[in-house]
Design a protein around this motif. Structure first.
Motif, mmCIF file in Angstrom:
data_model
loop_
_atom_site.group_PDB
_atom_site.id
_atom_site.type_symbol
_atom_site.label_atom_id
_atom_site.label_comp_id
_atom_site.label_asym_id
_atom_site.label_seq_id
_atom_site.Cartn_x
_atom_site.Cartn_y
_atom_site.Cartn_z
ATOM 1 N N GLY A 29 0.812 -1.206 0.000
ATOM 2 C CA GLY A 29 0.000 0.000 0.000
ATOM 3 C C GLY A 29 0.850 1.262 0.000
ATOM 4 O O GLY A 29 1.965 1.289 0.524
ATOM 5 N N PHE A 30 0.306 2.326 -0.565
ATOM 6 C CA PHE A 30 1.046 3.593 -0.695
ATOM 7 C C PHE A 30 0.155 4.751 -0.299
ATOM 8 O O PHE A 30 -1.036 4.775 -0.637
ATOM 9 N N PHE A 31 0.750 5.709 0.410
ATOM 10 C CA PHE A 31 0.049 6.922 0.804
ATOM 11 C C PHE A 31 1.003 8.094 0.645
ATOM 12 O O PHE A 31 2.177 8.001 1.007
ATOM 13 N N ALA A 32 0.508 9.214 0.084
ATOM 14 C CA ALA A 32 1.326 10.422 -0.047
ATOM 15 C C ALA A 32 0.441 11.641 0.189
ATOM 16 O O ALA A 32 -0.729 11.660 -0.220
ATOM 17 N N GLY A 47 5.200 20.743 2.825
ATOM 18 C CA GLY A 47 5.686 19.430 3.191
ATOM 19 C C GLY A 47 5.189 18.332 2.271
ATOM 20 O O GLY A 47 4.097 18.416 1.694
ATOM 21 N N LEU A 48 6.018 17.307 2.138
ATOM 22 C CA LEU A 48 5.657 16.088 1.424
ATOM 23 C C LEU A 48 5.822 14.932 2.389
ATOM 24 O O LEU A 48 6.879 14.788 3.019
ATOM 25 N N TYR A 49 4.784 14.108 2.516
ATOM 26 C CA TYR A 49 4.793 12.961 3.429
ATOM 27 C C TYR A 49 4.390 11.732 2.631
ATOM 28 O O TYR A 49 3.432 11.772 1.849
ATOM 29 N N ALA A 50 5.115 10.615 2.804
ATOM 30 C CA ALA A 50 4.793 9.400 2.053
ATOM 31 C C ALA A 50 5.028 8.174 2.919
ATOM 32 O O ALA A 50 5.927 8.161 3.771
ATOM 33 N N GLU A 51 4.211 7.137 2.702
ATOM 34 C CA GLU A 51 4.340 5.847 3.381
ATOM 35 C C GLU A 51 4.232 4.721 2.353
ATOM 36 O O GLU A 51 3.495 4.837 1.366
#
Length: 241
Positions: A29-32, A47-51
């Motif tokens: 799974g991917f989240f941004a 800001g840039l946030y990713a998982e």
């Protein structure tokens, strides 16, 4: 305006976004999320946030932030703890990165602990339609900042720079509610202790609405409760799949 925001907070009683928290991202799974906060003093934080989900218990993350004075980059790994079937969720996270300030790069480390629980396991909240969750997160950062010795007459330093530690401690308290299938409301109390600016507290409230496909739009307000800071607005977009 402060009264209006407090009333909204009391009505919404909401929480954290789909990002972070003690819940591991699904494998693959991917989240941004890309966001901008802008206050009345013309200060801006983007800001840039990713998982990315590595496995049932492991999540990799990236955080990139920029203000007028500095840029930060952080890579972290999160591990879910305890039993997956219980009502409580626990996680720890370790991260490494760097700060760019005054033309220099400074190494930085981070440790995070998080706890969360869904509304369905809380008697007073399980009747709320749509469901939700609450979470508590602590975050500690340590940076090794390079500074220069002050100039002194008749003194020549072999190395004019030295290292000094700089710490930041944060506590985030969140509650969340899916008001509708396409709308999530968010309320987050943010407390922070910094070496340079001292203690501060803020209330961040926002609404996240589905756009199309995996994309979402976030609109919010950030109200300072104590310490330094001005009222700010937030605009962001999410992608999750």
């Amino acid at each position: 305006m402060r009264g209006i925001i407090c009333c909204l907070a009391a009505l919404w009683l909401l929480a954290s976004a789909a990002a972070a928290g003690p819940w591991a991202r699904d494998p693959g799974g991917f989240f941004a999320a890309l966001s901008v906060e802008h206050d009345r003093d013309d200060n801006r934080h983007s800001g840039l946030y990713a998982e990315y989900g590595l496995g049932p218990r492991n999540t990799l993350g990236l955080e990139l932030g920029r203000t007028r004075d500095e840029t930060t980059l952080l890579l972290w790994w999160q591990r879910a703890l305890g039993r997956a079937e219980g009502p409580n969720r626990w996680a720890v996270s370790l991260g490494l990165g760097a700060i760019r300030r005054d033309g220099r790069y400074h190494p930085m480390g981070q440790m995070v602990t998080a706890w969360g629980r869904g509304f369905d396991s809380i008697p007073l909240l399980r009747r709320i339609p749509g469901g939700g969750w609450l979470a508590v997160e602590t975050r500690s950062k340590l940076a090794a900042i390079t500074r220069e010795y002050p100039e002194e007459p008749n003194v020549i330093w072999e190395d004019p720079t030295y290292l000094t530690p700089e710490t930041t401690h944060k506590l985030d308290l969140t509650l969340g509610w899916h008001a509708r299938d396409d709308l999530m409301l968010i309320n987050q109390f943010r407390f922070e202790q910094r070496d340079d600016t001292g203690f501060s507290g803020k209330l961040a409230i926002s609404a996240v609405r589905d756009l199309w496909g995996p994309a979402k739009l976030e609109l919010g307000l950030i109200e300072p409760l104590t310490g330094e800071g001005e009222r700010a607005v937030k605009l962001g977009t999410w992608i999750e799949f």
